[in-house]
Design an enzyme around this catalytic site. Structure first.
Site, mmCIF file in Angstrom:
data_model
loop_
_atom_site.group_PDB
_atom_site.id
_atom_site.type_symbol
_atom_site.label_atom_id
_atom_site.label_comp_id
_atom_site.label_asym_id
_atom_site.label_seq_id
_atom_site.Cartn_x
_atom_site.Cartn_y
_atom_site.Cartn_z
ATOM 1 N N ASN A 9 0.867 -1.180 0.000
ATOM 2 C CA ASN A 9 0.000 0.000 0.000
ATOM 3 C C ASN A 9 0.907 1.234 0.000
ATOM 4 O OD1 ASN A 9 -1.776 2.058 0.521
ATOM 5 N ND2 ASN A 9 -2.457 1.290 2.511
ATOM 6 N N LYS A 11 0.098 4.252 -0.133
ATOM 7 C CA LYS A 11 -0.521 5.407 0.553
ATOM 8 C C LYS A 11 -0.305 6.687 -0.270
ATOM 9 C CE LYS A 11 -0.191 2.961 4.890
ATOM 10 N NZ LYS A 11 -0.063 2.995 6.343
ATOM 11 N N HIS A 95 -9.576 0.784 4.831
ATOM 12 C CA HIS A 95 -8.309 0.978 5.547
ATOM 13 C C HIS A 95 -8.540 1.868 6.772
ATOM 14 C CE1 HIS A 95 -4.215 2.126 6.487
ATOM 15 N NE2 HIS A 95 -3.836 1.065 5.809
ATOM 16 N N GLU A 97 -6.909 4.212 7.984
ATOM 17 C CA GLU A 97 -6.692 5.654 7.766
ATOM 18 C C GLU A 97 -7.923 6.300 7.136
ATOM 19 O OE1 GLU A 97 -2.978 5.111 5.732
ATOM 20 O OE2 GLU A 97 -2.059 4.536 7.644
ATOM 21 N N GLU A 167 -5.330 -5.336 10.287
ATOM 22 C CA GLU A 167 -4.305 -4.324 10.523
ATOM 23 C C GLU A 167 -4.583 -3.631 11.859
ATOM 24 O OE1 GLU A 167 -2.273 -2.989 6.678
ATOM 25 O OE2 GLU A 167 -4.039 -1.741 6.895
ATOM 26 N N GLY A 173 2.648 1.876 10.895
ATOM 27 C CA GLY A 173 3.597 2.979 10.791
ATOM 28 C C GLY A 173 4.306 3.288 12.102
ATOM 29 N N SER A 213 3.576 -2.566 10.185
ATOM 30 C CA SER A 213 5.041 -2.626 10.355
ATOM 31 C C SER A 213 5.640 -3.963 9.910
ATOM 32 C CB SER A 213 5.434 -2.300 11.796
ATOM 33 O OG SER A 213 4.997 -0.990 12.145
#
Ligand code: 13P
Length: 251
Positions: A9, A11, A95, A97, A167, A173, A213
């Site tokens: 991904n 991003k 996702h 985010e 996730e 991250g 990660s």
């Protein structure tokens, strides 16, 4: 046998020249890898040029989101049909985010999944708990709610074109990967929920990816877990050598 999926991904990274540089370096590093379904998800604006660059290679293209309508007065949106037209075979939906910053809910995720499947895309459906939810012992409830909400109204046939990505938000991250055991526990729970909804055959066939990660040095331990069928990789997918090392984890 569930074919592993390793998805990158990207991003909100990579201009067109940077994206082309990345994909051109990556292509020869993974061209002989037939055992893994390899996917990269660039930003919308570079999908066309990346598609051109991967033609003839095993790399599949995903978008990072889509809208649920096919066309219409919906400024700023991109439809599943348009993603297919641009060369995508996959799309990431839900996702964290998008849930966190763009108001995505289980209801909108569900609408998007249905539209994407209807257009013929394979969906990478993301779920995962926040740190507060994990600390508050709500992980399993959150995963079940997100799963049931996202999959609402779908048949077992639909599920053949869905890949679930677990996730945990606290591992994204942050450099803080879930341990192999924490990830396995969540994956096994997710497979159990799918089994409860759709039966054991569908649950056995469902590919469940871990994201958060993932790096070349932790992929092997994760992939050794019985219910982990691949990875959704953020930061480490932005460099050809680290993403290739993850995709080629099997040697
Ligand atoms: P990182 O690998 O950078 O933690 O990101 C994970 C992710 O969000 C993939 O979708």
């Amino acid at each position: 046998m569930r074919k592993p999926v390793i998805a990158g991904n990207w991003k909100l990274y990579k201009t067109s020249s940077e994206a082309l540089e990345l994909i051109t370096s990556l292509k020869p590093m993974v061209e002989n890898n037939k055992s893994v379904e390899i996917v990269v998800a660039p930003v919308f604006t570079v999908i066309g040029s990346v598609k051109h660059a991967v033609t003839g290679s095993p790399i599949n293209l995903a978008a990072q989101d889509c809208f649920w309508e096919e066309e219409g007065a919906f400024t700023g949106e991109v439809s599943p049909k348009m993603l297919i037209d641009a060369g995508c075979s996959h799309v990431i939906i839900g996702h964290s985010e998008r849930r966190q910053y763009f108001g995505e809910t289980d209801t909108t995720v569900n609408r998007k999944i249905k539209a994407a499947l209807g257009a013929g895309l394979t969906v990478l459906f993301c779920i995962g708990e926040t740190l507060a939810e994990r600390d508050g012992d709500q992980t399993l409830d959150v995963l079940k709610t997100q799963l049931c909400g996202g999959l609402s109204g779908l048949s077992a046939d639909h599920l053949a074109s869905i890949v679930i990505a677990y996730e945990p938000v606290w591992a994204i991250g942050t450099g803080k990967t879930a341990t192999d055991e924490q990830a396995q526990d969540a994956h096994s729970f997710i497979r159990g929920v799918v089994g409860g909804l759709y039966g054991p055959t569908t649950a056995d066939a469902m590919r469940i990816l871990y994201g958060g990660s993932v790096k070349p040095d932790n992929i092997k331990g994760l992939m050794a877990q019985p219910d982990i069928d691949g990875a959704l990789v953020g930061g480490a997918s932005l460099k050809a050598d680290s993403f290739a090392a993850i995709a080629n984890y099997g040697g």
